[in-house]
Design a protein around this motif. Structure first.
Motif, PDB file in Angstrom:
ATOM      1  N   TYR A  85       0.678  -1.013  -0.009  1.00  0.00           N
ATOM      2  CA  TYR A  85       0.132   0.046  -0.077  1.00  0.00           C
ATOM      3  C   TYR A  85       0.753   1.323  -0.034  1.00  0.00           C
ATOM      4  CZ  TYR A  85      -3.373   3.213   1.510  1.00  0.00           C
ATOM      5  OH  TYR A  85      -4.417   4.477   1.422  1.00  0.00           O
ATOM      6  N   ALA A  86       2.143   1.391   0.849  1.00  0.00           N
ATOM      7  CA  ALA A  86       2.836   2.299   0.749  1.00  0.00           C
ATOM      8  C   ALA A  86       3.675   2.562  -0.437  1.00  0.00           C
ATOM      9  CB  ALA A  86       3.943   2.272   2.104  1.00  0.00           C
ATOM     10  N   LEU A  87       3.936   1.440  -1.146  1.00  0.00           N
ATOM     11  CA  LEU A  87       4.515   1.388  -2.341  1.00  0.00           C
ATOM     12  C   LEU A  87       3.849   2.053  -3.444  1.00  0.00           C
ATOM     13  CD1 LEU A  87       7.451   0.727  -3.861  1.00  0.00           C
ATOM     14  CD2 LEU A  87       6.288  -1.468  -4.141  1.00  0.00           C
ATOM     15  N   ASP A 119       2.187   6.845  -6.975  1.00  0.00           N
ATOM     16  CA  ASP A 119       0.968   7.609  -7.457  1.00  0.00           C
ATOM     17  C   ASP A 119       1.011   8.901  -6.985  1.00  0.00           C
ATOM     18  OD1 ASP A 119       0.017   4.919  -8.370  1.00  0.00           O
ATOM     19  OD2 ASP A 119      -1.513   5.128  -6.867  1.00  0.00           O
ATOM     20  N   VAL A 120       1.277   9.209  -5.685  1.00  0.00           N
ATOM     21  CA  VAL A 120       1.641  10.609  -5.285  1.00  0.00           C
ATOM     22  C   VAL A 120       2.687  11.327  -6.030  1.00  0.00           C
ATOM     23  CG1 VAL A 120       2.120  12.103  -3.076  1.00  0.00           C
ATOM     24  CG2 VAL A 120       0.436  10.047  -3.124  1.00  0.00           C
ATOM     25  N   SER A 121       3.901  10.558  -6.380  1.00  0.00           N
ATOM     26  CA  SER A 121       5.060  11.211  -6.788  1.00  0.00           C
ATOM     27  C   SER A 121       4.722  11.492  -8.302  1.00  0.00           C
ATOM     28  CB  SER A 121       6.248  10.074  -6.726  1.00  0.00           C
ATOM     29  OG  SER A 121       6.640   9.581  -5.315  1.00  0.00           O
ATOM     30  N   PHE A 122       4.237  10.717  -8.975  1.00  0.00           N
ATOM     31  CA  PHE A 122       3.745  10.970 -10.582  1.00  0.00           C
ATOM     32  C   PHE A 122       2.844  12.170 -10.615  1.00  0.00           C
ATOM     33  CE2 PHE A 122       6.461   7.122 -11.273  1.00  0.00           C
ATOM     34  CZ  PHE A 122       6.854   7.387 -12.784  1.00  0.00           C
ATOM     35  N   VAL A 123       1.950  11.886  -9.601  1.00  0.00           N
ATOM     36  CA  VAL A 123       0.891  13.049  -9.700  1.00  0.00           C
ATOM     37  C   VAL A 123       1.439  14.385  -9.438  1.00  0.00           C
ATOM     38  CG1 VAL A 123      -1.260  14.063  -8.611  1.00  0.00           C
ATOM     39  CG2 VAL A 123      -1.384  11.580  -9.153  1.00  0.00           C
ATOM     40  N   GLY A 124       2.448  14.306  -8.381  1.00  0.00           N
ATOM     41  CA  GLY A 124       3.197  15.618  -8.183  1.00  0.00           C
ATOM     42  C   GLY A 124       3.940  15.977  -9.297  1.00  0.00           C
ATOM     43  N   VAL A 125       4.719  15.151 -10.181  1.00  0.00           N
ATOM     44  CA  VAL A 125       5.377  15.661 -11.329  1.00  0.00           C
ATOM     45  C   VAL A 125       4.317  15.973 -12.521  1.00  0.00           C
ATOM     46  CG1 VAL A 125       6.703  14.505 -13.428  1.00  0.00           C
ATOM     47  CG2 VAL A 125       7.247  14.020 -10.963  1.00  0.00           C
ATOM     48  N   VAL A 183      -4.585  20.939 -21.388  1.00  0.00           N
ATOM     49  CA  VAL A 183      -3.878  20.270 -20.378  1.00  0.00           C
ATOM     50  C   VAL A 183      -4.459  20.638 -18.949  1.00  0.00           C
ATOM     51  CG1 VAL A 183      -1.497  20.894 -18.925  1.00  0.00           C
ATOM     52  CG2 VAL A 183      -1.691  20.383 -21.489  1.00  0.00           C
ATOM     53  N   LEU A 184      -5.120  21.646 -18.776  1.00  0.00           N
ATOM     54  CA  LEU A 184      -5.606  22.031 -17.604  1.00  0.00           C
ATOM     55  C   LEU A 184      -6.760  21.054 -17.404  1.00  0.00           C
ATOM     56  CD1 LEU A 184      -5.815  25.969 -17.453  1.00  0.00           C
ATOM     57  CD2 LEU A 184      -4.624  24.463 -15.685  1.00  0.00           C
ATOM     58  N   LEU A 185      -7.642  20.709 -18.533  1.00  0.00           N
ATOM     59  CA  LEU A 185      -8.882  19.731 -18.200  1.00  0.00           C
ATOM     60  C   LEU A 185      -8.429  18.541 -17.907  1.00  0.00           C
ATOM     61  CD1 LEU A 185     -11.819  19.258 -18.569  1.00  0.00           C
ATOM     62  CD2 LEU A 185     -11.265  19.021 -21.133  1.00  0.00           C
ATOM     63  N   LEU A 186      -7.199  18.071 -19.065  1.00  0.00           N
ATOM     64  CA  LEU A 186      -6.962  16.659 -18.680  1.00  0.00           C
ATOM     65  C   LEU A 186      -6.074  16.125 -17.222  1.00  0.00           C
ATOM     66  CD1 LEU A 186      -6.681  13.939 -20.428  1.00  0.00           C
ATOM     67  CD2 LEU A 186      -4.190  14.855 -20.906  1.00  0.00           C
ATOM     68  N   VAL A 187      -5.356  17.218 -16.780  1.00  0.00           N
ATOM     69  CA  VAL A 187      -4.776  16.831 -15.444  1.00  0.00           C
ATOM     70  C   VAL A 187      -5.807  16.980 -14.379  1.00  0.00           C
ATOM     71  CG1 VAL A 187      -3.001  17.949 -13.780  1.00  0.00           C
ATOM     72  CG2 VAL A 187      -2.614  17.714 -16.362  1.00  0.00           C
ATOM     73  N   GLY A 188      -6.405  18.333 -14.506  1.00  0.00           N
ATOM     74  CA  GLY A 188      -7.383  18.288 -13.355  1.00  0.00           C
ATOM     75  C   GLY A 188      -8.523  17.222 -13.210  1.00  0.00           C
ATOM     76  N   PHE A 189      -8.788  16.687 -14.405  1.00  0.00           N
ATOM     77  CA  PHE A 189      -9.953  15.546 -14.180  1.00  0.00           C
ATOM     78  C   PHE A 189      -9.380  14.242 -13.994  1.00  0.00           C
ATOM     79  CE2 PHE A 189     -12.168  12.347 -16.303  1.00  0.00           C
ATOM     80  CZ  PHE A 189     -13.493  12.447 -16.095  1.00  0.00           C
ATOM     81  N   PHE A 190      -8.085  14.306 -14.252  1.00  0.00           N
ATOM     82  CA  PHE A 190      -7.190  13.021 -13.788  1.00  0.00           C
ATOM     83  C   PHE A 190      -6.929  13.064 -12.146  1.00  0.00           C
ATOM     84  CE2 PHE A 190      -3.308  11.085 -12.413  1.00  0.00           C
ATOM     85  CZ  PHE A 190      -3.375   9.823 -12.843  1.00  0.00           C
ATOM     86  N   VAL A 191      -6.639  14.180 -11.592  1.00  0.00           N
ATOM     87  CA  VAL A 191      -6.465  14.480 -10.025  1.00  0.00           C
ATOM     88  C   VAL A 191      -7.717  14.242  -9.405  1.00  0.00           C
ATOM     89  CG1 VAL A 191      -5.782  16.064  -8.434  1.00  0.00           C
ATOM     90  CG2 VAL A 191      -4.470  15.754 -10.496  1.00  0.00           C
TER      91      VAL A 191
END
Length: 302
Positions: free
Chosen positions: A177-179, A184-190, A231-239
């Motif tokens: 779970y931690a891995l 996921d958090v790292s790639f969402v941050g990037v 980009v805003l739509l894709l990233v915002g929707f993904f998050v």
């Protein structure tokens, strides 16, 4: 039945859209003969989403599941493992795509410009890293996903008609779970950082262009503005969808109430991005509209 019909409609739209996106970029490769890192990444994302949606169909349809001539235990392990790996690759590939766009559009004075000439090699290494990380972070499913016919235990977690999740030790559960969460958090941050940088570049370029051209000469949004909005739509929707999936998945597990209804809603939510993202990428690509206009002209002339 309502959830099942919604799921199959979602999967049908998603597979069709991802297939069209993949075929369009393959057609572009045949014309340009010089595939770009962003185009390769979009193709990779389309393939990942297609595989992810296909596993959903196989797991949600008993007839299709039984048509696979393998033991149920092998089918359960393989399909759930592939589905989880593809879901992780979707997050990683979206982060890579956002970073590629930021590097590609960065000005020559930026520190990111030095990566442009070796972007293809960097993307290849990113693929190797993300595949290795995702395959490893989902490895517990190969051992703990079982079929009902193999184990007659009452403490199995329901997954579908044929498959379930057997109990695992607290150490193994929290380790994976931690891995997975840290990945996921790292790639969402990037993804967020590169997207903010990209949007900032696009709006700065638009402000400079407005000093040279009158706004009345361009009534439609500029390509830079359309790209920024995409980009805003894709990233915002993904998050948003990622965190909804995270909340739906986490709280029932903590409360030991992971039932069929919660599972069905979770499957719908977790596959929304795979269905919507190809539509966003197709609609934001000006080459797609040109191809559609050419096709329309051909049919009109006939």
């Amino acid at each position: 039945m309502l959830l099942k019909n919604a799921l199959f409609s979602q999967v049908g739209i998603g597979i069709t859209a991802n297939t069209l996106l993949l075929l369009f970029h393959i057609f572009t490769f045949c014309q340009d003969h010089r595939p770009k890192p962003s185009s390769l990444t979009v193709c990779h994302l389309a393939l990942v989403h297609t595989a992810m949606l296909l596993t959903v169909v196989l797991l949600a349809s008993p007839d299709l599941f039984e048509s696979l001539h393998f033991q149920n235990d092998f089918k359960c392990k393989a399909l759930y493992y592939i589905g989880r790996v593809m879901q992780g690759l979707s997050i990683c590939t979206t982060g890579v795509l956002s970073t590629i766009q930021a590097v590609t559009l960065s000005p020559s004075t930026s520190w990111m410009a030095k990566f442009k000439h070796k972007l293809m090699n960097t993307v290849t290494r990113a693929y190797v890293f993300t595949w290795t990380l995702t395959l490893a972070s989902s490895g517990n499913l190969l051992f703990y996903i079982v079929s009902f016919s193999n184990l007659n235990q009452t403490n199995l977690m329901f997954l579908n008609k044929y498959c379930s999740l057997s109990p695992m030790s607290s150490l193994i559960r929290y380790l994976f779970y931690a891995l997975t969460t840290s990945r996921d958090v790292s790639f969402v941050g990037v993804m967020l950082l590169s997207s903010v940088y990209l949007v900032n570049l696009l709006f700065r370029h638009q402000r400079r262009a407005q000093h040279l051209h009158s706004a009345s000469l361009s009534p439609r949004p500029s390509p830079e503005r359309r790209a920024a909005q995409a980009v805003l739509l894709l990233v915002g929707f993904f998050v948003v969808m990622s965190w909804m999936d995270f909340l739906i998945t986490t709280f029932p597990i903590l409360l030991s109430a992971y039932g069929p209804d919660v599972l069905s809603v979770r499957i719908l939510v977790s596959n929304v991005y795979a269905t919507v993202s190809p539509l966003v990428l197709l609609s934001s690509d000006g080459r797609v509209s040109r191809v559609l206009r050419n096709v329309q002209q051909v049919f009109t002339s006939i």
